[in-house]
Structures are given as structure tokens and as C-alpha cells.
Design a protein around this motif. Sequence first.
Motif, PDB file in Angstrom:
ATOM      1  N   MET A   1       0.869  -1.189   0.000  1.00  0.00           N
ATOM      2  CA  MET A   1       0.000   0.000   0.000  1.00  0.00           C
ATOM      3  C   MET A   1       0.900   1.231   0.000  1.00  0.00           C
ATOM      4  O   MET A   1       1.703   1.388  -0.874  1.00  0.00           O
ATOM      5  N   GLY A   2       0.766   2.025   1.040  1.00  0.00           N
ATOM      6  CA  GLY A   2       1.660   3.167   1.131  1.00  0.00           C
ATOM      7  C   GLY A   2       1.218   4.336   0.287  1.00  0.00           C
ATOM      8  O   GLY A   2       2.042   4.956  -0.390  1.00  0.00           O
ATOM      9  N   ASN A   3      -0.062   4.674   0.310  1.00  0.00           N
ATOM     10  CA  ASN A   3      -0.550   5.852  -0.415  1.00  0.00           C
ATOM     11  C   ASN A   3       0.085   7.110   0.161  1.00  0.00           C
ATOM     12  O   ASN A   3       0.073   7.319   1.353  1.00  0.00           O
ATOM     13  N   LYS A   4       0.626   7.943  -0.717  1.00  0.00           N
ATOM     14  CA  LYS A   4       1.196   9.188  -0.229  1.00  0.00           C
ATOM     15  C   LYS A   4       0.253  10.309  -0.599  1.00  0.00           C
ATOM     16  O   LYS A   4       0.071  10.600  -1.772  1.00  0.00           O
ATOM     17  N   ILE A   5      -0.347  10.870   0.385  1.00  0.00           N
ATOM     18  CA  ILE A   5      -1.358  11.878   0.070  1.00  0.00           C
ATOM     19  C   ILE A   5      -1.136  13.120   0.915  1.00  0.00           C
ATOM     20  O   ILE A   5      -1.100  13.064   2.135  1.00  0.00           O
ATOM     21  N   GLY A   6      -1.032  14.238   0.239  1.00  0.00           N
ATOM     22  CA  GLY A   6      -1.054  15.530   0.905  1.00  0.00           C
ATOM     23  C   GLY A   6      -0.012  15.722   1.991  1.00  0.00           C
ATOM     24  O   GLY A   6       0.839  14.897   2.233  1.00  0.00           O
ATOM     25  N   LYS A   7      -0.088  16.833   2.628  1.00  0.00           N
ATOM     26  CA  LYS A   7       0.814  17.172   3.736  1.00  0.00           C
ATOM     27  C   LYS A   7      -0.012  17.580   4.938  1.00  0.00           C
ATOM     28  O   LYS A   7      -1.041  18.218   4.812  1.00  0.00           O
ATOM     29  N   ILE A   8       0.466  17.219   6.092  1.00  0.00           N
ATOM     30  CA  ILE A   8      -0.261  17.625   7.299  1.00  0.00           C
ATOM     31  C   ILE A   8       0.439  18.813   7.937  1.00  0.00           C
ATOM     32  O   ILE A   8       1.652  18.869   7.985  1.00  0.00           O
ATOM     33  N   LYS A   9      -0.368  19.754   8.333  1.00  0.00           N
ATOM     34  CA  LYS A   9       0.209  20.915   8.996  1.00  0.00           C
ATOM     35  C   LYS A   9      -0.312  20.979  10.434  1.00  0.00           C
ATOM     36  O   LYS A   9      -0.529  22.041  10.988  1.00  0.00           O
ATOM     37  N   ALA A  10      -0.525  19.846  10.998  1.00  0.00           N
ATOM     38  CA  ALA A  10      -1.087  19.802  12.346  1.00  0.00           C
ATOM     39  C   ALA A  10      -0.002  20.096  13.362  1.00  0.00           C
ATOM     40  O   ALA A  10       0.809  19.254  13.683  1.00  0.00           O
ATOM     41  N   SER A  11       0.007  21.322  13.819  1.00  0.00           N
ATOM     42  CA  SER A  11       1.071  21.727  14.738  1.00  0.00           C
ATOM     43  C   SER A  11       1.039  20.928  16.024  1.00  0.00           C
ATOM     44  O   SER A  11       2.050  20.639  16.634  1.00  0.00           O
ATOM     45  N   ILE A  12      -0.167  20.549  16.453  1.00  0.00           N
ATOM     46  CA  ILE A  12      -0.278  19.808  17.717  1.00  0.00           C
ATOM     47  C   ILE A  12       0.482  18.492  17.597  1.00  0.00           C
ATOM     48  O   ILE A  12       1.281  18.130  18.452  1.00  0.00           O
ATOM     49  N   TYR A 135      -2.118   1.410   4.614  1.00  0.00           N
ATOM     50  CA  TYR A 135      -2.502   2.828   4.606  1.00  0.00           C
ATOM     51  C   TYR A 135      -3.641   3.034   3.623  1.00  0.00           C
ATOM     52  O   TYR A 135      -3.657   2.412   2.549  1.00  0.00           O
ATOM     53  N   GLY A 136      -4.568   3.910   3.964  1.00  0.00           N
ATOM     54  CA  GLY A 136      -5.667   4.184   3.052  1.00  0.00           C
ATOM     55  C   GLY A 136      -6.406   5.453   3.442  1.00  0.00           C
ATOM     56  O   GLY A 136      -6.069   6.101   4.430  1.00  0.00           O
ATOM     57  N   VAL A 137      -7.394   5.783   2.617  1.00  0.00           N
ATOM     58  CA  VAL A 137      -8.222   6.963   2.907  1.00  0.00           C
ATOM     59  C   VAL A 137      -9.678   6.519   2.893  1.00  0.00           C
ATOM     60  O   VAL A 137     -10.096   5.765   2.001  1.00  0.00           O
TER      61      VAL A 137
END
Lengths: 190, 496
Positions: A1-12, A135-137
Motif C-alpha cells: 500500500m503506502g498511499n502518499k497523500i497531501g501534507k499535514i500541517k497539524a502543529s499539535i 494505509y488508506g483513505v
Amino acid sequence: MGNKIGKIKASILGAALMGTTATSAMADGMEYETVADLLHLVMSSDRTVYTRMVVNRLANEEGVITASEHFVDDKALVLPAQMFRFGAEMVAENTDEFSYSLLSLWPINKQNAPTTPMEEEGLQYINDNPGENFYGVEELGGEEYFTAVYADVAVAPACYTCHNEHKDSPRTDFEGGDVMGGVVIRIPVN
Amino acid sequence: MKSKLLWMAWGVGTFALAGVGLARIYVTGDRTDLLPGQTAGVHHQIELACETCHTSKPFAGQKKIRKDINKTCVNCHKDELNASDDSHPIKKFKPPRMSAYWDDIDARFCTSCHSEHRPEITSAGLVTQPGDFCVACHSEGDQDVRVNRESHKDLGFETCATAGCHNFHDNRALYEDFLLKHADQPWLQEDPTHSIEAAAREKPRPETADIETYLAEVSAPATARDQEVEAHWAGSAHALADVSCASCHAPKAETEEEVEAQWIEHPEEKVCATCHKDEAKTFALGRHGMRRHPEVSNPRPAKRMLKRLGWSDPSDGAIAFLEAYLVDPTPAPLMSTAEARVPLLPEAHGEELTCSTCHDPHEQDLQFAAVGACLSCHADEHSQNFTQSPHFALWQGELAGDLPPGSGVTCATCHMPKTEKRGVITTNHNQNDTLRPNEKMIRPTCLECHSLEFAIDALADPELVNSNFSGQPNRHIESIDWALKRVTEPTEGANQ
């Protein structure tokens, strides 16, 4: 699998995971998969430390206290799986930025059975492909989530003996090294 | 012309009425007429202090409002939810993996099951779901109880929470392994005494010689001296604990002159609470004292409300006008029996509930505090049958010295159970803590003397409850039998 999607900007998440290096991680953004992998690393490390240094030492090696599902009534230690779940519940109380759970295709407690098609698929995948993550969405409750599933392997006899002997366990032939379930981590995609 | 004037009068009248209504909602004023429906249970005591529960800003979204109400529910109910080891806590339903359940009953919000101001659909425990609400989640898939439990396959969902078997929140005395642990026990134990009650009742009282000493040392203004009062005090635990007259009547005084000068004839309750903190805290969680709960909102001052609405510097005239015509009614600080919605004796009407309603401030009268005070107000069948019950007979036997301490069962034994922590015994003054549902009483009280099976059956028999447990249960709840069957006959349902 290993879908690479987007970037997270979750500072927490970044701050919680990376400590002093959080700034650069946040500035660059971090892939969901990396965030999930790091979260899982923290979770599995903490759980292993608790299992080895608290439960195994005090309950099995020194025999000064037992570990029990009914730890309050039995005045005993919390089971490692329960400690993990309590952590997950506390996270759920405090944030919607991510959630996690310990699930299985053969749960002692039915509420820990998969509830979504992707949980089912992910748990089956890690069972069929030892050493790999899933990994998945998926869309849940009108929102999209990045979902990662990590194998939960029987590392100590105490784990699989208890599961094999428990009156509510639907599977009784676990052996050391078997995949007994999986850790599911979800991060909202936004 | 006449028509134009009428239209203008109608317009002005409508505008004025709308203004008064909006002012009452958003600024200040009596909101009795604006209640959307009668509140259920005990919330009527605080129903005009709207902000106790409704804290969201005007025009907030539904989800935000429901989240805010969650917080206000927890303000008062947090302790009991934590103590109950809640079987369905909100945190379990928050993760998105539970979203499939949100459409049926959204257990992320208290109001999904407890919707106030809806008396027409409200049942016991302030539940506003139909009696078979468990069907929403436990009738299909992995959660289908009819599949998971052979014994449950023919049961109706309306019986889950009404038959003495399950509760939504508190299952501490009903979970399967607890049932197994307490199976096969005699209905009455060999030594039927309540251990913590026994310890409390055995607490030392002043000896005769000590009483003489205490009486000789009384320091109080001459006008306040009273031989009977002093004799009561000298024989009480207060005297033994060095709590003098001045401790309550002039708490800040250090010299005899200061005691004289600062003497308060009738000290307020807060004097009691300075030492009896846990009792005061739990009293404010129960029906008798909930108006004292620190989270009950205060009346809205006009000036502060106008500022909150964006009028940073309201004129004195505007404030005076509002205060002249629209002022929040100040809620009575104490619950009065005149407002009670449970059956009370006629002679009890008009009583207010303070510490001294049940506890004479000077005399340590356990009989009155644990039984007499309750029966001087409560007129329901259960209460009025108490003096004919076996529990009362045991209490009389203990008072007469015929039975050991802890044998007698008073109203307080069951409704205000004592707990012991590190040698300190505390009485729970939330008289409702072991009710709603009554199975909450099993662990702190019933099991001290009875078997779990007997306790479950007795509490599930309304006639026996009404008679105040004079006799044996006419109902049998099969939960222990079924739990035993699962482990002794694995083919009956265990998954292996």
C-alpha cells in the motif's frame, strides 16, 4: 500500500512528536503516513515499556501484584491493552486531530471488532502480509480520514494465553509471533 | 386617518413586545414565560438559572450548542459518571470509527438521550429515548446481543434497562464477572453488619469526667448561655474534637472579649463547611442542596449583559431603566419543601433545607439525623413503611444494645452511605447518589449484608421497595443464572 497523500500541517501533532525539532517539521509539513508512523512508534514504545517494566516485572517476575481486567475490584495492575485503550480514550476526550484504537478480527470484546470496511480490509491485510503496514483513505461521518493499520503481534506468552483461554475469545489457537490484531490510527484530511 | 393610527399603534406595540422579549432573553429579566417546556426531575430547582446549562453564544450552531451542554452536564454529574466506571462514556463514541452509530443514537452528546424541557417523552432517569433504545446499537452485526448471548435470543429490547439487568452508565454491580464472583451465596450473610457504619457508630463519645471538664471551660457571652445546649454540646463529638462555642459563633475571635464582641447568634452553613468539606460538596450534588452548587449561574446584571452585547459604556439611565422593569429573579438559595415535587407530609411544608434541618447544631442525635429527619418530611409509601420494616427493627435492636454496631439499617445507611479512606469516614450527603437507578445501591450498601442475587431481585421488585423490604422478592432476575450457565456449559454461549 503506502498511499502518499497531501501534507499535514497539524502543529499539535508535530509539536507532540518532535519536541524541539517541531518547528522545522511543521514549517515543511509532514506526510500523513510519516505522522501516523511516528504516532505508532510512540504508542508501541510506551506500551512495550509498560508491559516489560511494570506488568512483566511486578506480576510475572516478582509476583508482588497481579494484572487484571477488573483492576479496580481486584486491586491489580491495568492490563497493557487496557492501558493502551485508556490512552486512546483520553486522546479522544482532548482532540479531534487524530484518533487511534486497538482492534482485532478476533476481539474478546465485540466493541473492538472492525466497524468500517477499511478497518476490516486493513486488519486482513496486516494479517496476510506480515511485516507490512496498511494505509488508506476513507470517508466517515461526512469527513475524509487518512487511516493507517499496524500489526499487533503476540510478543509474550501472557498475551496469547489469556486470549486463548478467555471465555469470550472467538479464537483459541494463537501462538507466539501471530498477528492478534492491529492498531488503527486516523488523521482527518483537511 | 384612523386606520393609519391603528397601524402605527400596532407597529409600536409589536416592536415594544418584541423588544421586551428579546431583552429578557439576551439582557435580563424574568424568563419564566419563555421556558420551552417543564423541566424534569430536579432540574426545576435551577430552571430559571438558564445559563447553568445554556452557555453557548447567540446563534451558535447545533453541534456547538450540544457540545456546550455536554460540558454543563458534566459540571454537576462528573463525579458520579467517573465513579460509575461509565459503560458508555462520550469518549468511546467520539472517534470517527463510531460514525455509523451516530445516525441512530449519537452518544457523543448527553442530550441525545436526556433532552430537557420535554416532559411528554421523559421517563425515569430523565431519559427521553424510547424504552427499547438499546436496539439502536445492539441488534445487528458484532454487537447483536441475541447472537452473542444464547440466553438473550428471545428477549425484547425494552427489557434490557428495565428488568434490573443492565444500565446505560453504571453497571458496577451487574457486569458478568461480578455476577460470577458473587454467585451462590446465602441471601443473608452470617454476620450481617455494615462495616463502615459499625466503625462510625463505635466512634468514641466524651466520657462523663470529660463532659464535666468541657462544661467548666465553656466560654460564651452571658446572654447566649443555655444549660441544655451546653450539656448537648459537651456530650458531642464536637466537644471531643475541641470545637468550642466560639469555633462556630465567633470563628475569628481569639480572646474572650473578642468572642463577646463578634458573637453570631445563628452562624451560617459555611461555618459547618469549613470542617465538613466533603459533606458540603456532596450535599450540593443532591436534591436537598443542589441550589448551592457552585456552577449554578447567578442572576444577570444589566450592565454586564449590555457590555457583553457590545455596548461598552451603557448609560446609567439605560441600566436604571432595565433594572426598574427587567431584573432576573434571584433564586432562593435554599431548597424549600414547598417547592418539592415528591410526596411530603403537610406539616413539613415551608421547611428550608440547611445543615441544621437534619442536624441539631449542638446535640449529636444520630437517630434523628439518620431516620427522624427523613420521616418528618417524606410521605411516600417506601418512607412511611420504614418503621414497620425489618431494617428498622434491627436499628432499634442496635440502639437498645441488643445487636452489635452496624446491624441496624437506617434511611442514611442506604441513601447516604459512608465511605472510609485512610481511616477517615465520610457520609455521602448526596441522598440521590445510590439511586437513578437503584442498582447503584448494591455495592456500597446491600452487599454488606445480603447476597448479590437477593439484592438484584429485591431492588427489581417495586412492591418490595414500596413496603421497605418487608418480605422476600417476588421477582427473580436471571442474570446470575445465565452468567453461570455460560461458564459451566460453554456450548450455551461462550464463543469458544
